[in-house]
Design a protein around this motif. Structure first.
Motif, short mmCIF file in Angstrom:
data_model
loop_
_atom_site.label_atom_id
_atom_site.label_comp_id
_atom_site.label_asym_id
_atom_site.label_seq_id
_atom_site.Cartn_x
_atom_site.Cartn_y
_atom_site.Cartn_z
N UNK A 10 0.84 -1.20 0.00
CA UNK A 10 0.00 0.00 0.00
C UNK A 10 0.88 1.25 0.00
N UNK A 11 0.45 2.23 -0.74
CA UNK A 11 1.14 3.52 -0.80
C UNK A 11 0.09 4.59 -1.05
N UNK A 12 0.46 5.83 -0.84
CA UNK A 12 -0.42 6.97 -1.12
C UNK A 12 0.31 7.88 -2.10
N UNK A 13 -0.34 8.19 -3.22
CA UNK A 13 0.23 9.07 -4.23
C UNK A 13 -0.46 10.43 -4.12
N UNK A 14 0.36 11.47 -4.11
CA UNK A 14 -0.15 12.84 -4.12
C UNK A 14 0.10 13.41 -5.51
N UNK A 15 -0.95 13.54 -6.35
CA UNK A 15 -0.75 13.99 -7.72
C UNK A 15 -0.34 15.46 -7.77
N UNK A 16 -0.01 15.92 -8.94
CA UNK A 16 0.41 17.30 -9.14
C UNK A 16 -0.80 18.20 -9.37
N UNK A 17 -0.76 19.39 -8.77
CA UNK A 17 -1.78 20.39 -9.08
C UNK A 17 -1.06 21.63 -9.60
N UNK A 18 -1.74 22.35 -10.45
CA UNK A 18 -1.19 23.57 -11.04
C UNK A 18 -2.07 24.73 -10.62
N UNK A 19 -1.44 25.79 -10.16
CA UNK A 19 -2.20 26.99 -9.81
C UNK A 19 -1.38 28.22 -10.15
N UNK A 25 2.41 33.80 -11.81
CA UNK A 25 3.25 32.71 -12.30
C UNK A 25 2.54 31.36 -12.14
N UNK A 26 2.79 30.48 -13.10
CA UNK A 26 2.23 29.13 -13.05
C UNK A 26 3.10 28.29 -12.11
N UNK A 27 2.48 27.69 -11.08
CA UNK A 27 3.21 26.92 -10.08
C UNK A 27 2.67 25.50 -10.06
N UNK A 28 3.60 24.51 -10.08
CA UNK A 28 3.22 23.11 -9.98
C UNK A 28 3.73 22.59 -8.63
N UNK A 29 2.87 21.87 -7.93
CA UNK A 29 3.23 21.32 -6.63
C UNK A 29 2.40 20.07 -6.35
N UNK A 30 2.82 19.29 -5.37
CA UNK A 30 2.05 18.10 -5.00
C UNK A 30 0.76 18.54 -4.31
N UNK A 31 -0.34 17.90 -4.68
CA UNK A 31 -1.65 18.20 -4.10
C UNK A 31 -1.85 17.34 -2.86
N UNK A 32 -1.42 17.86 -1.72
CA UNK A 32 -1.49 17.11 -0.46
C UNK A 32 -2.92 16.96 0.06
N UNK A 33 -3.87 17.68 -0.54
CA UNK A 33 -5.26 17.61 -0.09
C UNK A 33 -6.06 16.50 -0.77
N UNK A 34 -5.53 15.93 -1.85
CA UNK A 34 -6.26 14.91 -2.60
C UNK A 34 -5.40 13.66 -2.81
#
Length: 112
Positions: A10-19, A25-34
């Motif tokens: 089992x693992x948990x993946x935090x996908x990338x979100x862009x805001x 500026x366009x910022x990409x980071x891990x979406x720790x909320x989803x």
């Protein structure tokens, strides 16, 4: 689904979100909320343990996960084996039958 991925860990993946930040500026980071819970196979690739103060531990593992997981790239993170890991190689898609399709990616343990 292959035998290894069905009986994987089992693992948990935090996908990338862009805001867009306050400067526009366009910022990409891990979406720790989803988080996305997954079952994956982990194959150790290389590691280097620090022996002297100031050196860095390196621990790289290959992660094999179902092709159903979306939104993973170099900005994503993985929580596995009690540690947070960075995706260091963009996922490589391996096409096959519905049961054998998968992504492989290398992940590196984040310094604690």
């Amino acid at each position: 689904m292959s035998h290894q991925r069905r009986r994987g860990q089992a693992a948990i993946v935090y996908p990338t979100k862009v805001y867009t930040d306050s400067r526009g500026s366009r910022v990409e980071t891990a979406d720790m909320d989803n988080p996305i819970p997954v079952t994956a196979v982990f194959v150790p690739q290389r590691s280097s343990r620090a022996e002297v103060a100031g050196q860095q531990d390196i621990d790289v593992t290959r992660m094999i996960v179902s092709a159903d997981v979306q939104g993973i790239d170099s900005w994503s993170r993985v929580f596995w084996n009690g540690s947070m890991w960075d995706v260091v190689v963009p996922p490589a898609y391996h096409h096959g039958t519905r049961h054998t399709r998968h992504y492989t990616m290398d992940i590196r343990r984040r310094p604690s």
